[in-house]
Scaffold this motif. Structure first.
Motif, PDB file in Angstrom:
ATOM      1  N   HIS A 195       0.821  -1.213   0.000  1.00  0.00           N
ATOM      2  CA  HIS A 195       0.000   0.000   0.000  1.00  0.00           C
ATOM      3  C   HIS A 195       0.854   1.260   0.000  1.00  0.00           C
ATOM      4  O   HIS A 195       0.450   2.283  -0.488  1.00  0.00           O
ATOM      5  N   VAL A 196       2.016   1.143   0.603  1.00  0.00           N
ATOM      6  CA  VAL A 196       2.834   2.335   0.749  1.00  0.00           C
ATOM      7  C   VAL A 196       3.712   2.570  -0.477  1.00  0.00           C
ATOM      8  O   VAL A 196       3.796   3.666  -0.990  1.00  0.00           O
ATOM      9  N   HIS A 197       4.328   1.518  -0.931  1.00  0.00           N
ATOM     10  CA  HIS A 197       5.261   1.705  -2.040  1.00  0.00           C
ATOM     11  C   HIS A 197       4.779   1.097  -3.358  1.00  0.00           C
ATOM     12  O   HIS A 197       5.372   1.328  -4.390  1.00  0.00           O
ATOM     13  N   ALA A 200      -0.533   0.526  -5.854  1.00  0.00           N
ATOM     14  CA  ALA A 200      -1.777   1.108  -5.351  1.00  0.00           C
ATOM     15  C   ALA A 200      -1.596   2.572  -4.996  1.00  0.00           C
ATOM     16  O   ALA A 200      -2.543   3.324  -4.976  1.00  0.00           O
ATOM     17  N   ALA A 201      -0.380   2.972  -4.701  1.00  0.00           N
ATOM     18  CA  ALA A 201      -0.149   4.350  -4.294  1.00  0.00           C
ATOM     19  C   ALA A 201      -0.134   5.305  -5.475  1.00  0.00           C
ATOM     20  O   ALA A 201      -0.269   6.502  -5.306  1.00  0.00           O
ATOM     21  N   VAL A 202       0.027   4.776  -6.643  1.00  0.00           N
ATOM     22  CA  VAL A 202       0.145   5.634  -7.821  1.00  0.00           C
ATOM     23  C   VAL A 202      -1.243   5.861  -8.423  1.00  0.00           C
ATOM     24  O   VAL A 202      -1.992   4.918  -8.628  1.00  0.00           O
ATOM     25  N   PRO A 203      -1.599   7.116  -8.688  1.00  0.00           N
ATOM     26  CA  PRO A 203      -2.918   7.367  -9.261  1.00  0.00           C
ATOM     27  C   PRO A 203      -3.073   6.647 -10.592  1.00  0.00           C
ATOM     28  O   PRO A 203      -2.100   6.501 -11.327  1.00  0.00           O
TER      29      PRO A 203
ATOM     30  N   TYR B 138      -5.586   7.081   1.972  1.00  0.00           N
ATOM     31  CA  TYR B 138      -4.231   6.539   1.904  1.00  0.00           C
ATOM     32  C   TYR B 138      -3.633   6.633   0.508  1.00  0.00           C
ATOM     33  O   TYR B 138      -2.449   6.430   0.329  1.00  0.00           O
ATOM     34  N   PHE B 139      -4.460   6.941  -0.448  1.00  0.00           N
ATOM     35  CA  PHE B 139      -3.938   7.345  -1.743  1.00  0.00           C
ATOM     36  C   PHE B 139      -5.042   8.001  -2.547  1.00  0.00           C
ATOM     37  O   PHE B 139      -6.211   7.955  -2.171  1.00  0.00           O
ATOM     38  N   LEU B 140      -4.676   8.653  -3.632  1.00  0.00           N
ATOM     39  CA  LEU B 140      -5.669   9.282  -4.500  1.00  0.00           C
ATOM     40  C   LEU B 140      -5.635   8.584  -5.841  1.00  0.00           C
ATOM     41  O   LEU B 140      -4.584   8.467  -6.457  1.00  0.00           O
ATOM     42  N   TYR B 156       2.088  11.034   7.792  1.00  0.00           N
ATOM     43  CA  TYR B 156       3.227  10.361   8.436  1.00  0.00           C
ATOM     44  C   TYR B 156       4.279  10.010   7.388  1.00  0.00           C
ATOM     45  O   TYR B 156       4.002  10.019   6.190  1.00  0.00           O
ATOM     46  N   LEU B 158       6.809   6.806   6.528  1.00  0.00           N
ATOM     47  CA  LEU B 158       6.871   5.382   6.853  1.00  0.00           C
ATOM     48  C   LEU B 158       8.009   5.068   7.820  1.00  0.00           C
ATOM     49  O   LEU B 158       7.838   4.275   8.752  1.00  0.00           O
ATOM     50  N   LEU B 179      -1.814   3.009   8.037  1.00  0.00           N
ATOM     51  CA  LEU B 179      -1.367   2.662   6.683  1.00  0.00           C
ATOM     52  C   LEU B 179      -2.516   2.605   5.697  1.00  0.00           C
ATOM     53  O   LEU B 179      -2.335   2.865   4.502  1.00  0.00           O
ATOM     54  N   GLU B 186       5.395   9.449   1.508  1.00  0.00           N
ATOM     55  CA  GLU B 186       5.796   8.712   0.305  1.00  0.00           C
ATOM     56  C   GLU B 186       4.685   8.725  -0.753  1.00  0.00           C
ATOM     57  O   GLU B 186       4.929   8.948  -1.936  1.00  0.00           O
ATOM     58  N   ASN B 187       3.452   8.503  -0.300  1.00  0.00           N
ATOM     59  CA  ASN B 187       2.336   8.489  -1.251  1.00  0.00           C
ATOM     60  C   ASN B 187       1.980   9.878  -1.757  1.00  0.00           C
ATOM     61  O   ASN B 187       1.539  10.040  -2.898  1.00  0.00           O
ATOM     62  N   GLU B 190       4.300  10.464  -4.541  1.00  0.00           N
ATOM     63  CA  GLU B 190       3.877   9.724  -5.736  1.00  0.00           C
ATOM     64  C   GLU B 190       2.737  10.454  -6.431  1.00  0.00           C
ATOM     65  O   GLU B 190       2.700  10.576  -7.653  1.00  0.00           O
ATOM     66  N   PHE B 191       1.819  10.923  -5.610  1.00  0.00           N
ATOM     67  CA  PHE B 191       0.663  11.641  -6.166  1.00  0.00           C
ATOM     68  C   PHE B 191       1.107  12.918  -6.875  1.00  0.00           C
ATOM     69  O   PHE B 191       0.674  13.206  -7.993  1.00  0.00           O
TER      70      PHE B 191
END
Lengths: 229, 238
Positions: A195-197, A200-203, B138-140, B156, B158, B179, B186-187, B190-191
């Motif tokens: 989930h973090v790296h 899934a984290a990338v739009p 947790y993400f978009l 936060y 990680l 999480l 980090e996310n 990425e976004f």
């Protein structure tokens, strides 16, 4: 002689399954996928997506299942394809190699010792095969019990049965799961890094934007209020 | 020109006043009504409305009082149901269905949080500003075009979270929840990398965790990545 040859050709045509075994089977898959991708009855992930349809067709062929049934039971959870537990159990029960799955219960409901084990009879040997015992205590220790989106707290009996069944199937008929997890397993998976790296984290590619309003829309919204009661 | 005031940011409460000079809006009302009144110098009647992202108290605490005070509150049906509220000041909005409040056109979108029906908001005004507001996710999953202002949670990092878990300061269950419900540094990176930031003027980092964040580092790293002005929303200003 000609008649025999024609029969052989016909049999070969019947044997042809959509997939990646040969150019013929791939072309067949493409043709079928083209039709399915145009249908509004297939789930959204397959509409106008020939590649997804080809994969679903290939999976259906390997499982000897109906393509539409595969499409309807293949879910994307946290970006991963996964089976619904019901579908996996149904596929197992229809495989013909085993009796239908049965469940054995241990412990007292409401306690950590409460658990479930799936079992079935293998037709070829008559042997009773037993899966691993899954308990509420195990769900808590593994961290499944408290995860967001998980049903362990609201429907523990169902979750015990699903988990016991999927573990049994993965142990005795792994070819049916094709290496994929079930939707409830993906939710429970302890893969924080994913989930973090992970992806899934990338739009995704969907771009969201405000549509410039035409005159008609402006008139509608003259009240300057959103949709309400 | 967008004016942004943080009345509160973080797990103790979230409340931001956003105005384009014509239509002042409140994003969240997750602090006491009195704090909101104080934070706005008791000019609450000037508010054109309040957008509530989800039902958790740190985002919705004062919603009843806001509605009683005659302020229109906008939220998803799931959020309203979870809050158990109704009334003529309640406006139900849906993801991907844009609506207007004064000079703002607002497009809600789905976010990923452990709430009934959480939303983020893309807001454009008549002056060419386009503001993205996204928190508690947790993400978009979407990309956005032509943004000029970004208000995004950066809860936060990680490595800090992991360090706190190892030190026994954060229970594993809480870590798992964080999480899957909050935006990490980090996310966020990425976004930001996935979006066209050419028109972005300001980036506001919101909802920093008390123990798992480092405001200075977050600001520096996002600034280095984007080359934009980065602000950290104040924890409270009332």
């Amino acid at each position: 002689m000609t008649e025999k040859k024609e029969m052989q050709v016909a049999e070969k045509a019947i044997d042809l399954v959509p997939g990646f075994d040969s150019m013929q089977s791939f072309e067949f898959a493409l043709q079928a996928a083209n039709i399915l991708a145009k249908s509004s009855l297939v789930p959204k992930a397959y509409q106008n997506n020939i590649a997804n349809c080809v994969i679903a067709l290939n999976m259906a062929a390997r499982l000897k299942a109906d393509p539409l049934m595969v499409m309807q039971n293949l879910y994307i959870v946290y970006g991963r394809p996964s089976w619904s537990a019901q579908f996996l159990i149904a596929t197992f029960n229809m495989s013909g190699k085993f009796s239908a799955l049965r469940y054995e219960w241990v412990g007292k409901p409401g306690t950590d010792e409460w658990g479930c084990r799936a079992w079935a009879i293998e037709h070829a040997t008559g042997e009773r095969l037993e899966g691993a015992l899954v308990t509420i205590g195990m769900a808590k220790k593994e961290g499944w019990y408290g995860r967001d989106g998980s049903k362990w707290q609201t429907m523990p009996q169902q979750m015990l049965m699903y988990r016991a069944a999927t573990w049994f199937i993965r142990a005795y008929a792994p070819e049916l799961a094709m290496g994929m997890y079930t939707t409830d397993e993906v939710i429970d998976l302890s893969e924080d890094e994913y989930h973090v790296h992970g992806k899934a984290a990338v739009p995704n590619s969907e771009e969201l934007d405000i549509v410039e309003e035409g005159k008609e829309v402006e008139e509608e919204t003259k009240t300057e209020k959103g949709p309400g009661f | 020109m967008i004016e942004n005031t943080s009345l509160a940011s973080g797990s103790q409460g979230n409340c931001y006043r956003v105005s384009d000079g014509r239509t002042p809006l409140l994003l969240e009302c997750g602090i006491g009504w009195k704090e909101i009144q104080r934070g706005l110098n008791f000019r609450t009647s000037q508010l054109a409305g309040c957008l509530v992202s989800h039902e958790h108290k740190d985002h919705s605490k004062a919603v009843q009082e806001m509605m009683k005070a005659g302020i229109d509150c906008y939220m998803s049906a799931g959020t309203a149901e979870a809050l158990g509220i109704s009334g003529h000041r309640l406006y139900i909005i849906k993801a991907k269905q844009q609506f207007r409040i004064g000079t703002w056109t607002i497009l809600p979108f789905e976010t990923q949080h452990d709430a009934a029906e959480p939303l983020g908001f893309l807001m454009a005004n008549q002056y060419g500003d386009k503001l993205l507001y996204a928190t508690d996710t947790y993400f978009l999953q979407y990309k956005f075009r032509g943004l000029t202002h970004i208000m995004v949670e950066c809860n936060y990092a990680l490595d800090i979270l992991q360090k706190n878990v190892t030190a026994g300061l954060v229970p594993t269950a809480l870590k798992d929840r964080v999480l899957r419900s909050h935006f990490s540094l980090e996310n966020v990176k990425e976004f930001l990398k996935a979006n066209d930031l050419s028109k972005v003027q300001e980036i506001w980092l919101l909802h920093l965790s008390d123990g798992n964040s480092d405001a200075g580092r977050f600001k520096r790293e996002i600034q280095e990545l984007t080359g934009k002005e980065v602000y950290i929303a104040r924890k409270n200003s009332y």
